[in-house]
Design a protein around this motif. Structure first.
Motif, short mmCIF file in Angstrom:
data_model
loop_
_atom_site.label_atom_id
_atom_site.label_comp_id
_atom_site.label_asym_id
_atom_site.label_seq_id
_atom_site.Cartn_x
_atom_site.Cartn_y
_atom_site.Cartn_z
N LEU A 18 55.84 30.30 8.95
CA LEU A 18 55.55 31.23 7.86
C LEU A 18 54.04 31.50 7.77
O LEU A 18 53.61 32.63 7.51
N ASP A 19 53.25 30.47 7.98
CA ASP A 19 51.80 30.62 7.98
C ASP A 19 51.36 31.59 9.08
O ASP A 19 50.47 32.42 8.89
N TYR A 20 52.02 31.50 10.24
CA TYR A 20 51.67 32.36 11.37
C TYR A 20 51.99 33.83 11.08
O TYR A 20 51.21 34.72 11.38
N ILE A 21 53.17 34.10 10.48
CA ILE A 21 53.52 35.50 10.24
C ILE A 21 52.64 36.11 9.14
O ILE A 21 52.30 37.29 9.20
N VAL A 22 52.23 35.28 8.18
CA VAL A 22 51.30 35.77 7.15
C VAL A 22 49.94 36.08 7.78
O VAL A 22 49.30 37.08 7.46
N ALA A 23 49.50 35.23 8.70
CA ALA A 23 48.21 35.46 9.38
C ALA A 23 48.24 36.75 10.19
O ALA A 23 47.27 37.52 10.19
N ILE A 24 49.34 37.01 10.87
CA ILE A 24 49.45 38.25 11.65
C ILE A 24 49.45 39.47 10.73
O ILE A 24 48.80 40.47 11.00
N ASP A 25 50.17 39.36 9.61
CA ASP A 25 50.19 40.48 8.67
C ASP A 25 48.80 40.73 8.09
O ASP A 25 48.40 41.87 7.88
N THR A 26 48.04 39.66 7.86
CA THR A 26 46.70 39.79 7.27
C THR A 26 45.71 40.39 8.26
O THR A 26 44.95 41.30 7.93
N HIS A 27 45.74 39.89 9.50
CA HIS A 27 44.73 40.29 10.49
C HIS A 27 45.19 41.41 11.42
O HIS A 27 44.35 42.03 12.10
N ARG A 28 46.51 41.65 11.46
CA ARG A 28 47.09 42.72 12.28
C ARG A 28 46.69 42.63 13.76
O ARG A 28 46.55 43.63 14.45
N HIS A 29 46.53 41.40 14.24
CA HIS A 29 46.15 41.18 15.63
C HIS A 29 46.53 39.74 15.99
O HIS A 29 46.14 38.80 15.29
N PHE A 30 47.29 39.57 17.09
CA PHE A 30 47.79 38.25 17.44
C PHE A 30 46.66 37.28 17.76
O PHE A 30 46.68 36.12 17.32
N ALA A 31 45.67 37.73 18.53
CA ALA A 31 44.58 36.83 18.93
C ALA A 31 43.76 36.39 17.71
O ALA A 31 43.41 35.21 17.58
N THR A 32 43.47 37.33 16.80
CA THR A 32 42.69 36.99 15.60
C THR A 32 43.47 36.05 14.70
O THR A 32 42.92 35.11 14.13
N ALA A 33 44.79 36.30 14.58
CA ALA A 33 45.64 35.43 13.76
C ALA A 33 45.68 34.02 14.35
O ALA A 33 45.62 33.03 13.62
N ALA A 34 45.78 33.93 15.67
CA ALA A 34 45.81 32.62 16.33
C ALA A 34 44.50 31.86 16.09
O ALA A 34 44.50 30.66 15.80
N GLU A 35 43.39 32.58 16.18
CA GLU A 35 42.08 31.96 15.94
C GLU A 35 41.99 31.46 14.50
O GLU A 35 41.50 30.35 14.25
N HIS A 36 42.48 32.26 13.58
CA HIS A 36 42.47 31.87 12.16
C HIS A 36 43.31 30.63 11.92
O HIS A 36 42.97 29.79 11.08
N CYS A 37 44.42 30.52 12.66
CA CYS A 37 45.34 29.38 12.48
C CYS A 37 44.98 28.18 13.37
O CYS A 37 45.69 27.17 13.36
N HIS A 38 43.90 28.32 14.17
CA HIS A 38 43.41 27.25 15.04
C HIS A 38 44.44 26.83 16.09
O HIS A 38 44.64 25.64 16.35
N VAL A 39 45.11 27.83 16.66
CA VAL A 39 46.05 27.58 17.76
C VAL A 39 45.80 28.62 18.84
O VAL A 39 45.09 29.60 18.62
#
Length: 301
Positions: A6-27
């Motif tokens: 759930l944290d991952y899908i929220v991060a993608i919705d927030t940043h609208r970019h898979f790489a940026t969301a991954a960086e934000h989630c530290h994965v």
């Protein structure tokens, strides 16, 4: 389904970019993408349209992401409840504050707050009200210091104080012939304003009779009250300033200030949070520290 997914899908919705969301989630991006795919397989729906750039949630994805935000907020409330039961004040506090308050209010309380609560890490962002509200909605800020009311159903607020307005005019301006002014003395002619998007601009325009006509021969937009003051010092005209912005004026500038007669117009300054806000003990501590350190001339509500 896991909270991590759930944290991952929220991060993608927030940043609208898979790489940026991954960086934000530290994965890594492959790890994030794999977990999203697993969640989509489990639910039997596509959450994001990967063909678009930036990535956008599908219609069903929007509904699920909104629910995911609520679930994550509720889950993060659990350790906060434990801290509150132990009377602990610590952790990270992400604060958004509008530009017409930041340089004038922060110096009064931020040092005292950090000294009193050394276990708190503060992240400050100077943003327009619109940006603060959006980041509160998305969980990117914990609290905003803004002018209210906002008329946002998803937000709650804690009023802090009312800040009066002062008139500031160029030397020789007719308004300075008065020892005090009232709203009827104000017109649009010669009025200097902040740029669009600043709530203080809208308040000033309303006080001065509606639509701003501008200054003849010059169109200038700024987000800085100090820039307005310097323009008036060198040019002509007037503006309205919040009281906190005038406290440190030198003697020359103090002579160009005028108060309002009787009841001065004010702006209400409040802490605003999302209705499902966390970190209640931290926010209450922030409220106490702000109201305890207000300068003379500003009374807490």
């Amino acid at each position: 389904m896991t909270l991590t997914q759930l944290d991952y899908i929220v991060a993608i919705d927030t940043h609208r970019h898979f790489a940026t969301a991954a960086e934000h989630c530290h994965v890594t991006q492959p790890t994030l993408s794999m977990q999203i795919q697993k969640l989509e397989d489990e639910l039997g729906v596509l959450l994001f349209d990967r063909s678009k750039h930036p990535v956008v949630p599908t219609e069903t994805g929007q509904i699920i992401v909104a629910q995911a935000r609520e679930v994550l907020q509720a889950s993060r409330r659990i350790p906060e409840l434990a801290k509150e039961s132990r009377d602990e004040v610590g952790g990270e506090l992400r604060i958004g504050i509008i530009p017409t308050l930041a340089p004038y209010l922060l110096p009064y309380f931020i040092g005292a707050f950090m000294a009193r609560y050394p276990a708190v890490t503060i992240q400050l962002q100077e943003l327009l009200t619109e940006q603060i509200v959006e980041r509160l909605r998305n969980g990117l800020l914990d609290v905003g210091i803004v002018v209210t009311p906002l008329r946002e159903n998803s937000m709650s607020d804690i009023p802090l104080f009312n800040e009066p307005f002062m008139l500031y005019a160029a030397e020789g301006n007719a308004l300075l012939k008065k020892t005090a002014i009232n709203s009827a003395d104000l017109t649009n002619e010669g009025l200097w304003l902040l740029s669009e998007g600043h709530c203080f601009r809208d308040q000033v325009v309303n006080l001065c009779g509606g639509r701003h006509q501008g200054n003849a021969g010059l169109r200038y937009e700024t987000g800085s009250l100090e820039t307005l003051v310097k323009l008036i010092d060198r040019q002509d005209g007037f503006t309205l300033l919040p009281y906190l912005a005038t406290i440190d004026f030198d003697a020359t500038r103090q002579k160009r200030l005028r108060p309002f007669k009787d009841v001065a117009p004010v702006r209400e300054v409040s802490l605003v949070m999302h209705r499902s806000f966390l970190k209640r003990s931290l926010i209450n501590a922030l409220r106490r520290e702000i109201t305890a350190n207000l300068p003379e001339g500003v009374k807490p509500l």
